[in-house]
Design a protein around this motif. Sequence first.
Motif, PDB file in Angstrom:
ATOM      1  N   VAL A   1      37.923  47.245  29.483  1.00 39.41           N
ATOM      2  CA  VAL A   1      38.309  45.972  30.096  1.00 39.41           C
ATOM      3  C   VAL A   1      38.679  46.176  31.571  1.00 39.41           C
ATOM      4  O   VAL A   1      38.293  45.383  32.437  1.00 39.41           O
ATOM      5  CB  VAL A   1      39.478  45.335  29.316  1.00 39.41           C
ATOM      6  N   CYS A   2      39.416  47.264  31.866  1.00 46.48           N
ATOM      7  CA  CYS A   2      39.856  47.516  33.247  1.00 46.48           C
ATOM      8  C   CYS A   2      38.687  47.777  34.187  1.00 46.48           C
ATOM      9  O   CYS A   2      38.771  47.491  35.391  1.00 46.48           O
ATOM     10  CB  CYS A   2      40.822  48.695  33.272  1.00 46.48           C
TER      11      CYS A   2
ATOM     12  N   PRO B   1      38.577  42.838  39.213  1.00 42.62           N
ATOM     13  CA  PRO B   1      38.499  42.138  40.502  1.00 42.62           C
ATOM     14  C   PRO B   1      38.843  40.655  40.401  1.00 42.62           C
ATOM     15  O   PRO B   1      39.216  40.035  41.397  1.00 42.62           O
ATOM     16  CB  PRO B   1      37.045  42.356  40.957  1.00 42.62           C
ATOM     17  N   ALA B   2      38.733  40.075  39.180  1.00 44.13           N
ATOM     18  CA  ALA B   2      39.105  38.671  38.992  1.00 44.13           C
ATOM     19  C   ALA B   2      40.626  38.494  38.940  1.00 44.13           C
ATOM     20  O   ALA B   2      41.122  37.361  38.955  1.00 44.13           O
ATOM     21  CB  ALA B   2      38.470  38.130  37.718  1.00 44.13           C
ATOM     22  N   GLY B   3      41.365  39.593  38.843  1.00 46.63           N
ATOM     23  CA  GLY B   3      42.819  39.529  38.844  1.00 46.63           C
ATOM     24  C   GLY B   3      43.437  39.168  37.515  1.00 46.63           C
ATOM     25  O   GLY B   3      44.607  38.760  37.452  1.00 46.63           O
TER      26      GLY B   3
ATOM     27  N   MET C   1      46.086  44.994  31.663  1.00 48.48           N
ATOM     28  CA  MET C   1      45.274  45.430  32.801  1.00 48.48           C
ATOM     29  C   MET C   1      46.125  46.314  33.719  1.00 48.48           C
ATOM     30  O   MET C   1      46.736  45.842  34.677  1.00 48.48           O
ATOM     31  CB  MET C   1      44.752  44.216  33.568  1.00 48.48           C
ATOM     32  N   HIS C   2      46.179  47.584  33.417  1.00 52.56           N
ATOM     33  CA  HIS C   2      46.797  48.543  34.317  1.00 52.56           C
ATOM     34  C   HIS C   2      46.200  49.922  34.064  1.00 52.56           C
ATOM     35  O   HIS C   2      45.656  50.189  32.974  1.00 52.56           O
ATOM     36  CB  HIS C   2      48.326  48.573  34.173  1.00 52.56           C
TER      37      HIS C   2
ATOM     38  N   LEU D   1      38.237  55.033  41.022  1.00 53.70           N
ATOM     39  CA  LEU D   1      38.932  53.741  41.072  1.00 53.70           C
ATOM     40  C   LEU D   1      38.123  52.614  40.435  1.00 53.70           C
ATOM     41  O   LEU D   1      36.890  52.634  40.468  1.00 53.70           O
ATOM     42  CB  LEU D   1      39.244  53.373  42.524  1.00 53.70           C
ATOM     43  N   PRO D   2      38.794  51.596  39.894  1.00 58.04           N
ATOM     44  CA  PRO D   2      38.084  50.426  39.363  1.00 58.04           C
ATOM     45  C   PRO D   2      37.540  49.568  40.502  1.00 58.04           C
ATOM     46  O   PRO D   2      37.967  49.734  41.657  1.00 58.04           O
ATOM     47  CB  PRO D   2      39.174  49.677  38.580  1.00 58.04           C
ATOM     48  N   PRO D   3      36.634  48.636  40.204  1.00 62.69           N
ATOM     49  CA  PRO D   3      36.062  47.797  41.267  1.00 62.69           C
ATOM     50  C   PRO D   3      37.092  46.789  41.791  1.00 62.69           C
ATOM     51  O   PRO D   3      38.029  46.417  41.087  1.00 62.69           O
ATOM     52  CB  PRO D   3      34.914  47.086  40.555  1.00 62.69           C
TER      53      PRO D   3
END
Length: 608
Positions: free
Chosen positions: A485-486, A492-494, A537-538, A597-599
């Motif tokens: 999910v991350c 990027p959608a927050g 989401m972390h 890093l994630p997008p």
Amino acid sequence: MKYKESSLDIYAFVNCYHDEISGSFIKKIHQVSQDEFLFQIYRSDVKKRSLFLSLSKGIAFHEVETPETPSNMAMTLRSMLEDRKILSIYQINFDRIVGMELSGGIRIILEVFREGNLIVIQDNVIKFAYNQREWKNRKIARGSTYSPPDSNDPTKLGTEGYSEILRNSKASIVQTLATRLNLGGEMAEEVLFRLHLDKNVLAAEFTRIDDLRTTISELLDESKNNRGYLYLNNDIISPIRLDHLQEEPERVFETFSEGLDYYLQNFPQTEIKESPMQKRIRSIEKSIEEFNSKSENFRKQGEFIFSNLALIGTVIETIRNQENRITKDFELFPGCTVLATDPAKKRCQVTLNGNIIDLQYNRKPSENGNIAFQESKDYHAKIEGAEKAIEEARRQIIPVQKAQRKKARKTFWFETYRWFFTSDTNLVLAGKDRKSNEKVVKKHMKQFDLYVHADLYGAPSTIVKGTDTSRPSEKSVREACQFAVCFSRAWPAGQLSGSAYWVFPEQVSKTAESGEYVSSGSWVIRGKRNYLFDLPMHLYIGKTSFSGEIIPMISPVPFESQGKLIKIMPGKTKRDEIARNIREILETSLEEIERILPPGTSEISEII
């Protein structure tokens, strides 16, 4: 940038920054490494800029540390160029050559092929050349006249010009576009991808000339939009989107210059000793120049012979009549002198009205003309073969060069993907793009593994590895779902949380229903999907120990880090800024942090 800028890169830079560079004055010149120079240029409205000229990389706006004491070469260049006004900057023949017109009849030429060259010309005479060289049809030396290599400029060719080049090629369409039309490998592949054409089709069989010209023109126009696209997995910074890579760019820069500067700062090229394969490529390139020269020479001989059949007949008859007397420098008649002779093979080389002609004097004039044309064709065929050999050698050498540029530590196979080790030490792998989404399942998913996917379109294919006899624990599966999910568009959608599901390997298939199509990197899931909801989401970033190496790792749960552990969440800080902050805290390389890093944007929420 793959060591050297391509013709397209130079085309984009010159077109995007012509107006910004023109009118500037050269204030200082520094030699910052063996084959790299920094030109400090100034114009009142744009102030001081550092123009980086590298014989091995290309041209860019790029700041580097300058030596306190200028080298002798820098002083020589300063004496010729300091305080000169740059009137214009341009590309020569869509080749990897940059030209700058200066006041006082001076030109600077930067050649970015083979070993590279920096040349200063005044009134069309070479005054300075970093590398002085001489070939059959070209000479770079002080006191000589500068001429660029012969090349086909696709921006100036018409339909017939394209047709002739393709018709006379024995190579594939991609090889022909890359080498005979100067497009380079990446642009050639992109053109054919956008045309939905097989790149391995023979060039001589290609017929969509107008479509080809249109697509090339569109890509050239796109390159003038002044954007930079970083494809980290392929080690490319490009002025156009490269859809044929079938992956999203790691970063998109607002200007091409920013992209070039970022690449040069973060991926410096280390000094690499020339390998045997590189020497072979250089040797083949020299052979191609020689073959080109000989092919052209025999073509001109053939044309001369057929235009002067009666005169050639007189020469042959004279040689036959005086065969026993003929030696080198023997004058057959006024305007015709023997240069070399081989009576055993009935061959003679003569100079006739200023033209050097090779003759077989036991053959008719027309037969000699045909022999000359056939020799020209034979050398042209050798060029085709040599170009194929270079392409094959380059394919072999690129992985070696990339390996040489890596850091000293060992790189593990799983670092090709997104990855982490769960709390129960299960390895989790996720794709980075279509290609790796395909590969991670096909190559690495085994009987006791599980397939994981975020409940969002376009999320990475993820697998959590089991052992040879047992499946991953429930805890590991949950962590893998959170990881998936991350690294989806939820970050990027927050979003603060998301959902994912897991299935067994036998539920994952490439076989579509009748009338449907499964694209590369996508999979068909059949049967029950086991959903997990409200996954937070972390992510945590730190350094873990594996097989004696310390490597940066990103995980959805805290882990035992070799140093500090950083918690990040979706936020508003740009990815490159977050990467720099994390690099400073963890004291590791920027490249390794950016790779994991994630997008999108993030925020550091906690340092443990």
